[in-house]
Design an enzyme around this catalytic site. Structure first.
Site, PDB file in Angstrom:
ATOM      1  N   ASP A  74       0.873  -1.166   0.000  1.00  0.00           N
ATOM      2  CA  ASP A  74       0.000   0.000   0.000  1.00  0.00           C
ATOM      3  C   ASP A  74       0.920   1.228   0.000  1.00  0.00           C
ATOM      4  OD1 ASP A  74      -2.122   1.769   0.107  1.00  0.00           O
ATOM      5  OD2 ASP A  74      -3.233   0.619   1.582  1.00  0.00           O
TER       6      ASP A  74
HETATM    7  O1  LIG Z   1      -0.600  10.112  -0.448  1.00  0.00           O
HETATM    8  N1  LIG Z   1      -1.721   9.939  -0.962  1.00  0.00           N
HETATM    9  O2  LIG Z   1      -2.198  10.812  -1.700  1.00  0.00           O
HETATM   10  C1  LIG Z   1      -2.423   8.769  -0.702  1.00  0.00           C
HETATM   11  C2  LIG Z   1      -3.687   8.598  -1.223  1.00  0.00           C
HETATM   12  C3  LIG Z   1      -4.388   7.422  -0.959  1.00  0.00           C
HETATM   13  C4  LIG Z   1      -3.803   6.460  -0.191  1.00  0.00           C
HETATM   14  O3  LIG Z   1      -4.540   5.329   0.085  1.00  0.00           O
HETATM   15  C5  LIG Z   1      -4.064   4.101  -0.201  1.00  0.00           C
HETATM   16  O4  LIG Z   1      -3.754   4.035  -1.570  1.00  0.00           O
HETATM   17  C6  LIG Z   1      -4.629   3.149  -2.222  1.00  0.00           C
HETATM   18  C7  LIG Z   1      -3.877   2.550  -3.334  1.00  0.00           C
HETATM   19  O5  LIG Z   1      -4.687   1.790  -4.132  1.00  0.00           O
HETATM   20  C8  LIG Z   1      -5.060   2.214  -1.145  1.00  0.00           C
HETATM   21  O6  LIG Z   1      -6.285   1.561  -1.373  1.00  0.00           O
HETATM   22  C9  LIG Z   1      -5.164   3.100   0.016  1.00  0.00           C
HETATM   23  O7  LIG Z   1      -5.083   2.405   1.223  1.00  0.00           O
HETATM   24  C10 LIG Z   1      -2.563   6.624   0.318  1.00  0.00           C
HETATM   25  C11 LIG Z   1      -1.851   7.786   0.067  1.00  0.00           C
END
Ligand SMILES: O=[N+]([O-])c1ccc(O[C@@H]2O[C@@H](CO)[C@H](O)[C@H]2O)cc1
Length: 805
Positions: free
Chosen positions: A294
């Site tokens: 993740d």
């Molecule tokens: O830094 N960001 O912008 C950010 C955005 C979304 C995020 O969530 C994670 O990223 C997703 C990747 O598919 C997962 O389902 C979730 O747990 C994690 C980080």
């Protein structure tokens, strides 16, 4: 000295390495297999085996290049003409904005079809619909990819079961039941990937979050830090079946591990979970299918999990455990050090890259402009068919919870309707989270205005917490002018979303006050409850409220779908994909208690329809119609079955997949309104280790458009796995005992009894974790070392190390 390149600089590199580049986009186009440096590499030989093709490519990389290809922002290899590639693409319910997906401000590719959120589509209980939706999503994804606006792998679906009603991301899932999720996700992957095992994969789907992740931020417990304690029995019975469906039964291309730790080990650094369970036990191939972290979860292995003493140690632990790709920059930063310290070896890096590039080969990335799906363009996006399916998906997912006979509503030019509430003119609210840009957003108000009736509109009370009442007057004015009142409200993503769990499942803000006052006008009143489940008891008890519908997040045409159901243009047949609990449930059990069964010591009332021992407001599977149905089950082949005979006649590698019986259910519409009917088959019985589930969903089928007075037949396919239960250490066992198959819920329409005789037989021997199970007592839910270095959180760097050649 190693050079540091910013991502912006890397993005610009695309222009010099790619045959087709797309300025201003996150993707670097396709490799030039005709004139580029790779043209003589086997990776460009379409007749070669995909794994051999990827192996040839990987063997052309230097070690430094290899290590630099392990992050989601892949810089490619300019000297080989391998373009930059952004692995992070999202498509939860339609192609969605994400690092790898870009929408145009104007012109082509400015929108993509936005289907309902999975929680609404889950309520349809219609696997064929889910495949049709996924086929459209993958077609649109391919069109975006052809124009440099998306990658070829998508980090969807989210299939963690919706265990607790407070979870902010429950809307991303099809619901609480593990069999339902398994069936749904199989249908979805079929549509996304373009078949069971297609020669050219349409897109690579990614089952996430593996496993046991379903807490965002509750009572100080953050998703990055949690160490969830789950018994082997609960894992196999509840938390893992949907993932098994992905890996073992649907050939999904990718998995994502979680932020959290499971029984003491961060999942992205857990060789038992990623290797013993996923790859070995479920037969997920070693060379083709990959695991991504993740986003920044590799960093979390270091902090706050403190699982490794060093950053390079955390990166090495993840890579060695089988996490092939880092969504983040930790691999690119720290694997070079891990490599020079001997914490990782080249064989492991090669294996991960082989998996990643075989997946790109499988999608035709190296096959040139004649490759399958390359002809898809913007004219294949938001087609009339896609628009119709988006509407149908919303209609099928809407659930009728209360109706005193007011619905369906007859609407004429003289009907005066007040459409009131925070969702009355909902547009963006309807698509929930992980969204793209839809072609249009048709609100309930828009749909009401199309009906020809006289519409009086007012906003709501500010449902998510606005304490003021000075803007309430228009509500009363609209209500006074109208003959019928529709209130559309509930939740939205300002209070339930990623990073945000709920503290209450009461109706929020002053909505109940406003609804109560509207109902007191004594005019026929309808409530459309949107977002996730709330305790609707006050609305059920209020006899002035004639009808109640639940619509979740119904997508781009959600308002039209709602109005079509209210007016009877479409008959409702959705079923709740989750239990609707009374509001006190959240005080009865902490969100961090991952156990499922009621427990007198902890006071847990149990979770989901299988184990909750209180009285649900509405049960899982509940849903009313505008007509009545009877359902008769044809007799089973026998009333008693010998376990030894059942298992010895079974030739499947995985015994739980062996067929048991196909049960025919004759569904008869005894009323006059044509309607769909969802046939739910539950199994119950006191066999196996107690406490037993009250019942378990084992099969379902949605029948379409059964005319009044007509009948249709549903076929419920049961397997040996349908009959099995899980023992204390996670083995799947067939037990002797008395079984009952029940159709429908509240009340069960029909029941068939049968017996299994003989000795128990293990259908699936579960691979035990090295520790033999949780090491932390259930009362201590979380890792003690959180934040002990005082460094958390570390800001993610935007720089990527380019190792020396
Ligand atoms: O830094 N960001 O912008 C950010 C955005 C979304 C995020 O969530 C994670 O990223 C997703 C990747 O598919 C997962 O389902 C979730 O747990 C994690 C980080």
């Amino acid at each position: 000295m190693a050079a540091l390149l910013s991502l912006t600089a890397l993005a610009l590199l695309g222009g010099s390495v790619s045959a087709q580049t797309f300025q201003g986009t996150a993707q670097g186009g396709f490799p030039d297999c005709v004139n580029g440096p790779l043209s003589n590499n086997t990776v460009c030989d379409k007749s070669a085996d995909p794994i051999a093709r990827a192996r040839a490519l990987v063997s052309a990389f230097t070690v430094a290049e290899k290590l630099n290809l392990t992050g989601n922002n892949s810089p490619g290899v300019p000297r080989l003409g391998l373009p930059i590639y952004q692995w992070w693409n999202e498509a939860l319910h339609g192609v969605a904005e994400s690092p790898g997906v870009t929408f145009n401000a104007t012109g082509e590719f400015r929108y993509a079809t936005s289907f309902p959120q999975p929680i609404t589509m889950g309520a349809a209980f219609d696997d064929e619909l889910i495949t049709a939706v996924a086929e459209i999503v993958s077609t649109e994804a391919r069109a975006f990819n052809n124009h440099g606006r998306a990658g070829l792998d998508f980090w969807t679906p989210n299939i963690n079961p919706y265990r607790d009603p407070r979870w902010g991301r429950g809307q991303e899932t099809p619901g609480e039941d593990s069999f339902h999720l398994s069936s749904y996700v199989h249908a979805l992957i079929l549509g996304l990937q373009g078949g069971e095992d297609p020669e050219i994969r349409k897109v690579t789907a990614t089952c996430k979050h593996f496993a046991g992740y379903d807490i965002e931020s509750w009572n100080g417990n953050l998703r990055y830090q949690n160490d969830v304690q789950i018994s082997q029995r609960d894992l196999v019975e509840y938390y893992l079946p949907s993932f098994r469906s992905c890996a073992r039964d649907s050939n999904v291309g990718a998995f994502m591990c979680t932020y959290s730790a499971l029984n003491g080990v961060p999942t992205c650094a857990d060789p038992w979970l990623l290797n013993d369970v996923l790859r070995e036990h479920w037969g997920w191939t070693n060379e083709e299918q990959w695991v991504t972290s993740d986003c920044d979860s590799i960093q979390n292995i270091y902090l706050p999990h403190n699982f490794s003493d060093t950053r390079q140690g955390a990166a090495a632990a993840a890579l060695n455990a089988g996490t092939d790709l880092d969504c983040g920059t930790y691999y690119q930063h720290h694997l070079p050090q891990a490599y020079s310290e001997g914490l990782i070896n080249q064989t492991t890096v090669d294996q991960s890259l082989l998996r990643l590039y075989t997946s790109l080969v499988r999608t035709g990335y190296f096959d040139g402009p004649d490759a399958m799906y390359r002809n898809l363009t913007f004219s294949d996006v938001s087609t009339p068919h896609a628009q119709q399916v988006a509407l149908t998906a919303a209609e099928e997912g809407i659930v009728l919870l209360k109706n005193d006979g007011l619905l369906p509503l007859t609407v004429t030019n003289s009907t005066k309707i007040a459409v009131i509430g925070d969702w009355a003119n909902a547009t963006q609210q309807m698509i929930g989270n992980y969204f793209g840009v839809p072609p249009y957003l048709h609100s309930p108000l828009y749909a009401a205005q199309q009906s020809g009736a006289q519409i009086f509109n007012a906003g709501g009370p500010g449902g998510q917490g606005d304490p003021t009442t000075d803007h309430w007057l228009p509500m009363w004015t609209a209500a006074e002018k109208a003959d019928i009142i529709i209130y559309a409200g509930g939740l939205d993503i300002s209070v339930e979303a990623e990073g945000m769990d709920r503290e209450t499942i009461h109706w929020t803000g002053a909505q109940l006050d406003a609804i109560g006052e509207l109902a007191s006008y004594g005019k026929p009143t309808i409530v459309a409850q949107m977002g996730d489940q709330l305790d609707n008891t006050p609305l059920l008890q209020n006899s002035n409220i004639s009808a109640l519908l639940w619509g979740g997040y119904p997508g781009q045409d959600g308002g039209v779908a709602l109005f079509n159901i209210i007016t009877g243009k479409t008959a409702p047949a959705g079923r709740l994909p989750v239990t609707q609990y009374p509001a006190h449930y959240v005080a009865d059990i902490p969100m961090t208690d991952m156990t499922l069964r009621p427990n007198e010591t902890t006071g847990s009332p149990g979770r989901t329809y299988k184990w909750y021992n209180g009285t649900a407001v509405f049960e899982f599977g509940y849903g009313m119609h505008y007509t009545n149905f009877t359902a008769d089950v044809s007799p089973m082949a026998a009333s008693s079955y010998d376990i030894a005979a059942l298992t010895s006649n079974c030739n499947e590698t995985y015994k739980d997949k062996c067929a048991f019986e196909s049960v025919s259910v004759n569904v008869h519409n005894t009323g006059s309104v044509s309607s769909d009917y969802v046939t739910l088959g539950f199994l119950a019985g006191q066999f196996g280790p107690s406490p037993y589930p009250k019942k378990s969903l084992v099969s379902y089928q949605r029948l379409h458009s059964i005319a009044g007075g007509a009948s249709a037949t549903a076929t419920l396919n049961l397997t040996l796995g349908s009959l099995a239960r899980i023992d204390d250490v996670g083995n799947t066992v067939l037990y002797p005992g008395d079984y009952a198959l029940m159709i429908d819920t509240m009340p069960e329409k029909t029941m068939v009894n049968f017996t299994l005789t003989g000795s128990p037989v293990t259908l699936d021997l579960w691979p035990q974790p090295p520790s033999g199970g949780p090491t932390i007592p259930p009362s201590d839910y979380f890792y003690g070392g959180y934040g002990s270095r005082g460094e958390f959180p570390i800001a993610a760097t935007t720089e990527v190390l380019e190792p020396e050649e």
